[in-house]
Design a protein around this motif. Structure first.
Motif, mmCIF file in Angstrom:
data_model
loop_
_atom_site.group_PDB
_atom_site.id
_atom_site.type_symbol
_atom_site.label_atom_id
_atom_site.label_comp_id
_atom_site.label_asym_id
_atom_site.label_seq_id
_atom_site.Cartn_x
_atom_site.Cartn_y
_atom_site.Cartn_z
ATOM 1 N N UNK A 141 49.664 30.186 39.106
ATOM 2 C CA UNK A 141 50.453 31.189 38.389
ATOM 3 C C UNK A 141 50.942 30.611 37.063
ATOM 4 N N UNK A 142 51.350 29.338 37.089
ATOM 5 C CA UNK A 142 51.922 28.695 35.906
ATOM 6 C C UNK A 142 50.895 28.467 34.801
ATOM 7 N N UNK A 143 49.626 28.577 35.105
ATOM 8 C CA UNK A 143 48.610 28.436 34.050
ATOM 9 C C UNK A 143 48.622 29.637 33.116
ATOM 10 N N UNK A 144 49.270 30.708 33.536
ATOM 11 C CA UNK A 144 49.371 31.911 32.711
ATOM 12 C C UNK A 144 50.814 32.306 32.420
ATOM 13 N N UNK A 145 51.765 31.528 32.951
ATOM 14 C CA UNK A 145 53.146 31.992 32.924
ATOM 15 C C UNK A 145 54.112 30.822 32.741
ATOM 16 N N UNK A 146 55.131 31.015 31.930
ATOM 17 C CA UNK A 146 56.141 29.982 31.690
ATOM 18 C C UNK A 146 57.324 30.076 32.637
ATOM 19 N N UNK A 147 57.387 31.135 33.421
ATOM 20 C CA UNK A 147 58.578 31.409 34.221
ATOM 21 C C UNK A 147 58.272 31.242 35.717
ATOM 22 N N UNK A 154 53.062 17.027 41.703
ATOM 23 C CA UNK A 154 52.085 16.520 40.746
ATOM 24 C C UNK A 154 52.178 17.229 39.400
ATOM 25 N N UNK A 155 52.708 18.441 39.399
ATOM 26 C CA UNK A 155 52.861 19.207 38.163
ATOM 27 C C UNK A 155 54.317 19.284 37.724
ATOM 28 N N UNK A 318 65.791 26.223 41.777
ATOM 29 C CA UNK A 318 66.623 26.413 40.586
ATOM 30 C C UNK A 318 66.838 25.094 39.860
ATOM 31 N N UNK A 319 66.943 24.010 40.608
ATOM 32 C CA UNK A 319 67.136 22.699 39.997
ATOM 33 C C UNK A 319 65.933 22.316 39.135
ATOM 34 N N UNK A 320 64.776 22.840 39.486
ATOM 35 C CA UNK A 320 63.566 22.554 38.716
ATOM 36 C C UNK A 320 63.693 23.024 37.269
#
Length: 379
Positions: A141-147, A154-155, A318-320
């Motif tokens: 999902x994060x490959x297309x989205x910042x949120x 690992x990421x 949320x801490x992330x």
């Protein structure tokens, strides 16, 4: 925000067809996502951004109908607003559901299409894992989205949020035990855990370490076998044993009942037969209908509201957003003990059920802090 108390996560009776505007009257935004090329059919519900951007997981489930999916996402997103508020987070409540069987429908292309839809909301909603989705899925999902939160270690993500979800439930259980028996220890107590998947398995580990006797059940036999193998006794009786069904578990002489599977676990019939003095589990939306909380109170059963005690996973993801630190997140999740204690003390002082007390405390924070935040942001 509702001015009339209604336990977070309970849905009123509805007709065969869901009226989205009526059922979602409290919600700020509901978005339907459709991508025929990948088979994506998803719904994102934003309940409130009074305290900050909405954050909530993505549930991937083969709903029997679109109406069922709508009702679930509205219900779950409302619960996330209350969960974030009660946990003291500067976040609102949202949730997403993807309609389909994750075993056959999920693909990289579908997850990336979903990411593009979430990106189009421009930060009003942050997504994470839920039933049917995992940290690896959030990486796609994060490959297309910042949120996106809840990514793999690992990421740079927080990884599996079930770890701190279980830890928070254990802290809430300690507070409920203190309220019921005057001691935070579960040593010598018999705890029934219904559902030993991602969260329930970790909860069993905490309970065994604290000296509890644990009885487990799960519809997925390998999950039960795994837990039994992890806690096999060397000499003497094993600290964990299994029964074949939830009905059998409810028939056991329990001190604590921990629903850790899907919602609506606490029905009138369950309350009638429950021997436990404390109910504290990880499942969302445990009350089958408004009024079950009063039935628990009338029977003298201490109920630790689900969205109060299962907030550890939300705290973790949320801490992330600050750059993940497990130690910092664990310290924040440990505060669930204090929050649960405050809810139970408020309930006793005001003569209401813990579910109503939790709602009032959450609503108060959304109202008071949200109003001040709105002034500063020029709303």
């Amino acid at each position: 925000m509702s001015a009339t108390p209604r336990t977070a996560g309970t849905t009123p009776p509805r007709s065969a067809a869901v009226d989205v505007f009526e059922l979602g009257a409290e919600h700020e935004q509901v978005v339907f996502c459709n991508d025929p090329a990948t088979g994506l059919r998803a719904i994102v519900a934003i309940h409130s951004t009074a305290l900050g951007p909405a954050l909530g997981g993505t549930r991937f489930h083969p709903y029997a109908s679109t109406d069922d999916a709508i009702a679930d996402v509205l219900d779950l997103s409302r619960g996330m607003s209350y969960k974030a508020a009660l946990a003291g987070l500067d976040l609102g409540g949202g949730k997403a559901v993807i309609i389909g069987d994750p075993a056959t429908t999920k693909s990289e292309a579908l997850l990336r299409a979903y990411g593009r839809f979430v990106q189009s909301l421009a930060g009003r909603y942050y997504t994470a894992c839920d039933v049917g989705t995992y940290s690896e899925d959030m990486d796609h999902v994060a490959r297309e989205c910042s949120f996106v939160t809840g990514r793999t270690l690992a990421h740079g993500g927080a990884g599996d949020s079930s770890v701190l979800t279980a830890y928070g439930v254990f802290q809430g259980m300690r507070a409920a035990a203190e309220h019921a028996w005057g001691s935070t220890s579960l040593e010598g107590r018999t705890v029934g855990v219904a559902g030993v998947g991602k969260v329930g398995r970790h909860l069993v580990r905490h309970l065994v370490s604290d000296g509890a006797r644990v009885v487990v059940t799960d519809v997925h036999a390998p999950a039960v076998e795994r837990v039994l193998a992890e806690h096999a006794a060397g000499t003497g009786p094993a600290p964990v044993r299994a029964v074949g069904s939830t009905a059998e578990l409810l028939g056991e002489p329990l001190d604590v009942y921990a629903p850790c599977a899907l919602g609506r676990a606490l029905t009138d019939d369950v309350v009638d037969v429950l021997s436990a003095r404390v109910v504290c589990g990880a499942a969302n939306n445990q009350l089958a209908h408004p009024g079950v909380d009063k039935a628990l109170l009338d029977r003298g059963i201490v109920y630790a509201p689900d969205y109060c005690v299962n907030a550890g996973g939300l705290v973790q993801v949320a801490d992330e957003l600050e750059g993940f630190s497990f130690d910092r997140a664990e310290q924040r999740a440990a505060r669930i003990y204090d929050t649960t204690r405050a809810v139970l003390e408020t309930a006793a002082a005001e003569g209401v059920s813990p579910a109503v007390a939790a709602d009032r405390l959450a609503e108060r924070r959304m109202r008071d802090v949200g109003r001040l935040r709105g002034i500063w942001l020029g709303r």
